[in-house]
Write a protein that holds these residues in place. Structure first.
Motif, PDB file in Angstrom:
ATOM      1  N   ASP A   1       2.777  21.433  -5.256  1.00  0.00           N
ATOM      2  CA  ASP A   1       1.828  20.501  -5.874  1.00  0.00           C
ATOM      3  C   ASP A   1       1.401  21.001  -7.250  1.00  0.00           C
ATOM      4  O   ASP A   1       1.266  20.218  -8.185  1.00  0.00           O
ATOM      5  CB  ASP A   1       0.604  20.300  -4.988  1.00  0.00           C
ATOM      6  CG  ASP A   1       0.907  19.443  -3.763  1.00  0.00           C
ATOM      7  OD1 ASP A   1       1.919  18.714  -3.773  1.00  0.00           O
ATOM      8  OD2 ASP A   1       0.132  19.522  -2.803  1.00  0.00           O
ATOM      9  N   MET A   2       1.203  22.299  -7.385  1.00  0.00           N
ATOM     10  CA  MET A   2       0.800  22.856  -8.676  1.00  0.00           C
ATOM     11  C   MET A   2       1.922  22.699  -9.697  1.00  0.00           C
ATOM     12  O   MET A   2       1.661  22.409 -10.868  1.00  0.00           O
ATOM     13  CB  MET A   2       0.413  24.327  -8.520  1.00  0.00           C
ATOM     14  CG  MET A   2      -0.320  24.874  -9.714  1.00  0.00           C
ATOM     15  SD  MET A   2      -1.834  23.995 -10.124  1.00  0.00           S
ATOM     16  CE  MET A   2      -2.823  24.382  -8.718  1.00  0.00           C
TER      17      MET A   2
ATOM     18  N   ALA B   1      -6.589  20.922 -12.282  1.00  0.00           N
ATOM     19  CA  ALA B   1      -6.258  20.752 -10.858  1.00  0.00           C
ATOM     20  C   ALA B   1      -7.062  21.712  -9.984  1.00  0.00           C
ATOM     21  O   ALA B   1      -7.485  21.349  -8.880  1.00  0.00           O
ATOM     22  CB  ALA B   1      -4.762  20.964 -10.640  1.00  0.00           C
TER      23      ALA B   1
ATOM     24  N   ARG C   1      -5.412  29.077  -6.613  1.00  0.00           N
ATOM     25  CA  ARG C   1      -4.609  28.070  -5.908  1.00  0.00           C
ATOM     26  C   ARG C   1      -4.768  28.227  -4.401  1.00  0.00           C
ATOM     27  O   ARG C   1      -5.002  27.247  -3.691  1.00  0.00           O
ATOM     28  CB  ARG C   1      -3.137  28.191  -6.325  1.00  0.00           C
ATOM     29  CG  ARG C   1      -2.242  27.155  -5.692  1.00  0.00           C
ATOM     30  CD  ARG C   1      -0.841  27.208  -6.250  1.00  0.00           C
ATOM     31  NE  ARG C   1      -0.145  28.448  -6.026  1.00  0.00           N
ATOM     32  CZ  ARG C   1       0.370  28.837  -4.853  1.00  0.00           C
ATOM     33  NH1 ARG C   1       0.251  28.086  -3.789  1.00  0.00           N
ATOM     34  NH2 ARG C   1       1.007  29.991  -4.759  1.00  0.00           N
TER      35      ARG C   1
ATOM     36  N   SER D   1      -8.094  27.094  -3.229  1.00  0.00           N
ATOM     37  CA  SER D   1      -8.220  25.634  -3.288  1.00  0.00           C
ATOM     38  C   SER D   1      -7.349  24.928  -2.265  1.00  0.00           C
ATOM     39  O   SER D   1      -7.450  23.711  -2.100  1.00  0.00           O
ATOM     40  CB  SER D   1      -7.846  25.134  -4.686  1.00  0.00           C
ATOM     41  OG  SER D   1      -8.719  25.664  -5.643  1.00  0.00           O
TER      42      SER D   1
ATOM     43  N   ILE E   1      -4.120  24.471  -2.486  1.00  0.00           N
ATOM     44  CA  ILE E   1      -3.087  23.693  -3.176  1.00  0.00           C
ATOM     45  C   ILE E   1      -1.767  24.437  -3.079  1.00  0.00           C
ATOM     46  O   ILE E   1      -1.703  25.640  -3.340  1.00  0.00           O
ATOM     47  CB  ILE E   1      -3.471  23.464  -4.654  1.00  0.00           C
ATOM     48  CG1 ILE E   1      -4.802  22.704  -4.749  1.00  0.00           C
ATOM     49  CG2 ILE E   1      -2.376  22.722  -5.397  1.00  0.00           C
ATOM     50  CD1 ILE E   1      -5.343  22.565  -6.153  1.00  0.00           C
ATOM     51  N   SER E   2      -0.707  23.732  -2.727  1.00  0.00           N
ATOM     52  CA  SER E   2       0.601  24.369  -2.597  1.00  0.00           C
ATOM     53  C   SER E   2       1.205  24.639  -3.967  1.00  0.00           C
ATOM     54  O   SER E   2       0.844  24.008  -4.969  1.00  0.00           O
ATOM     55  CB  SER E   2       1.558  23.473  -1.803  1.00  0.00           C
ATOM     56  OG  SER E   2       1.916  22.327  -2.564  1.00  0.00           O
TER      57      SER E   2
END
Length: 85
Positions: free
Chosen positions: A32-33, A65, A23, A26, A28-29
């Motif tokens: 968001d996950m 994701a 994560r 990437s 991605i917070s």
């Protein structure tokens, strides 16, 4: 309830750590996950910390994701010769 530092608890922690690494890589917070996996942020955070277990469907959505395979998330956990006790 999972055991403190062995067995399933250790596996849950390792899976959460790998997801967190992917994560972060990437960008991605956690929020968001959580949304992607269908969880609220508190439930997602407890799973990523290994305090609770991810369900298979959640792992599937997380893998999509992050653009990684489930095998990448599991890494060498449970490989021949590995023990989780």
């Amino acid at each position: 309830m999972p055991r403190s530092f062995g067995g399933y608890r250790r596996t849950d922690i390792l899976i959460g750590q790998r997801i967190r690494l992917f994560r972060h890589a990437s960008g991605i917070s956690a929020e968001d996950m959580a949304r992607v996996s269908g969880l609220d942020i508190g439930d997602y955070a407890s799973r990523e910390l290994g305090e609770a277990r991810f369900k298979t469907a959640e792992l599937y959505e997380i893998g999509k994701a992050l653009k990684v395979r489930l095998a990448d998330i599991f890494g060498s956990i449970g490989a021949v010769g590995d023990t989780v006790d």
